[in-house]
Scaffold this motif. Structure first.
Motif, PDB file in Angstrom:
ATOM      1  N   SER A 263     -35.525  25.163  25.335  1.00 16.46           N
ATOM      2  CA  SER A 263     -36.041  26.123  26.313  1.00 16.46           C
ATOM      3  C   SER A 263     -34.976  27.153  26.656  1.00 16.46           C
ATOM      4  O   SER A 263     -35.265  28.351  26.755  1.00 16.46           O
TER       5      SER A 263
ATOM      6  N   LEU B 122     -37.345  24.545  35.676  1.00 18.00           N
ATOM      7  CA  LEU B 122     -37.588  23.169  35.233  1.00 18.00           C
ATOM      8  C   LEU B 122     -38.344  22.474  36.350  1.00 18.00           C
ATOM      9  O   LEU B 122     -37.793  22.185  37.401  1.00 18.00           O
TER      10      LEU B 122
ATOM     11  N   GLY C 138     -38.900  18.571  30.237  1.00 16.08           N
ATOM     12  CA  GLY C 138     -37.596  18.030  30.624  1.00 16.08           C
ATOM     13  C   GLY C 138     -36.686  17.726  29.465  1.00 16.08           C
ATOM     14  O   GLY C 138     -36.360  18.605  28.662  1.00 16.08           O
ATOM     15  N   LYS C 139     -36.267  16.483  29.361  1.00 14.84           N
ATOM     16  CA  LYS C 139     -35.229  16.057  28.422  1.00 14.84           C
ATOM     17  C   LYS C 139     -35.481  16.533  26.987  1.00 14.84           C
ATOM     18  O   LYS C 139     -34.577  17.067  26.348  1.00 14.84           O
TER      19      LYS C 139
ATOM     20  N   ASP D 245     -40.573  25.000  32.198  1.00 13.66           N
ATOM     21  CA  ASP D 245     -40.468  23.767  31.415  1.00 13.66           C
ATOM     22  C   ASP D 245     -40.882  22.577  32.266  1.00 13.66           C
ATOM     23  O   ASP D 245     -40.231  22.237  33.237  1.00 13.66           O
TER      24      ASP D 245
ATOM     25  N   VAL E  80     -30.966  28.652  36.003  1.00 13.15           N
ATOM     26  CA  VAL E  80     -31.841  27.481  35.945  1.00 13.15           C
ATOM     27  C   VAL E  80     -32.104  27.018  37.374  1.00 13.15           C
ATOM     28  O   VAL E  80     -31.182  26.965  38.189  1.00 13.15           O
TER      29      VAL E  80
ATOM     30  N   VAL F 109     -33.385  15.444  32.523  1.00 12.71           N
ATOM     31  CA  VAL F 109     -32.354  16.103  31.727  1.00 12.71           C
ATOM     32  C   VAL F 109     -31.011  15.482  32.103  1.00 12.71           C
ATOM     33  O   VAL F 109     -30.680  15.395  33.291  1.00 12.71           O
TER      34      VAL F 109
ATOM     35  N   ARG G 150     -34.503  24.003  39.715  1.00  9.09           N
ATOM     36  CA  ARG G 150     -35.297  22.765  39.688  1.00  9.09           C
ATOM     37  C   ARG G 150     -36.007  22.644  41.031  1.00  9.09           C
ATOM     38  O   ARG G 150     -35.590  21.904  41.924  1.00  9.09           O
TER      39      ARG G 150
ATOM     40  N   PHE H 220     -35.413  20.749  27.030  1.00 12.74           N
ATOM     41  CA  PHE H 220     -34.481  21.519  27.859  1.00 12.74           C
ATOM     42  C   PHE H 220     -33.587  22.448  27.031  1.00 12.74           C
ATOM     43  O   PHE H 220     -33.540  23.658  27.281  1.00 12.74           O
ATOM     44  N   ASP H 221     -32.879  21.922  26.067  1.00  9.28           N
ATOM     45  CA  ASP H 221     -31.940  22.737  25.292  1.00  9.28           C
ATOM     46  C   ASP H 221     -32.649  23.856  24.549  1.00  9.28           C
ATOM     47  O   ASP H 221     -32.186  25.001  24.532  1.00  9.28           O
TER      48      ASP H 221
END
Length: 137
Positions: free
Chosen positions: A37, A49, A30-31, A27, A73, A57, A75, A34-35
């Motif tokens: 994904s 991410l 982002g914001k 992903d 997850v 996010v 980052r 996110f959910d």
């Protein structure tokens, strides 16, 4: 291909996979994604991410990862994978080798004259681009 702005990509992913979901989601948005994904992942799925073109996010309850199937997850940032010169050279050699062998397709989304770098940044920030952008001197 499912365009996230045109279709509910989580619904499409679940339709395509027969409700099973996928092992990994990458992903870069982002914001805004996110959910959904997370909703694409199968049990113990992994989300990477690596961008935030729609914004960062917001903080969220980690218990959601358990409820959705023991998800993972991460980052990552490039600097964490190129901490030493040796690691940078090793990764660069691997990358260019894959490209040279045709094992990695690098999609060029556009080229800009160097003096148009500000426009290229605006296009990136406005999510008007796909693939990599090249600045030409």
């Amino acid at each position: 291909m499912v365009l996230y702005r045109e279709k509910d990509f989580a619904e499409e992913t679940n339709r395509i996979t027969g409700g099973e979901g996928v092992d990994v989601v990458y992903d870069s948005v982002g914001k805004d994604t996110f959910d959904r994904s997370l909703d694409c992942l199968k049990t113990r799925g992994y989300m990477v991410l690596f961008g935030g073109s729609s914004g960062q996010v917001p903080p969220f309850d980690l218990q959601v990862l358990n409820q959705k199937g023991g998800l993972y997850v991460t980052r990552p940032a490039l600097a964490q994978y190129t901490r030493t010169r040796e690691e940078l050279l090793w990764r660069a050699e691997s990358l260019f080798s894959w490209i040279g062998q045709g094992n990695l397709d690098v999609r060029i989304g556009g080229t800009y004259a160097l003096e148009d770098a500000a426009r290229a940044h605006r296009d990136l920030e406005g999510r008007k681009t796909t693939g990599k952008l090249i600045l030409i001197p």
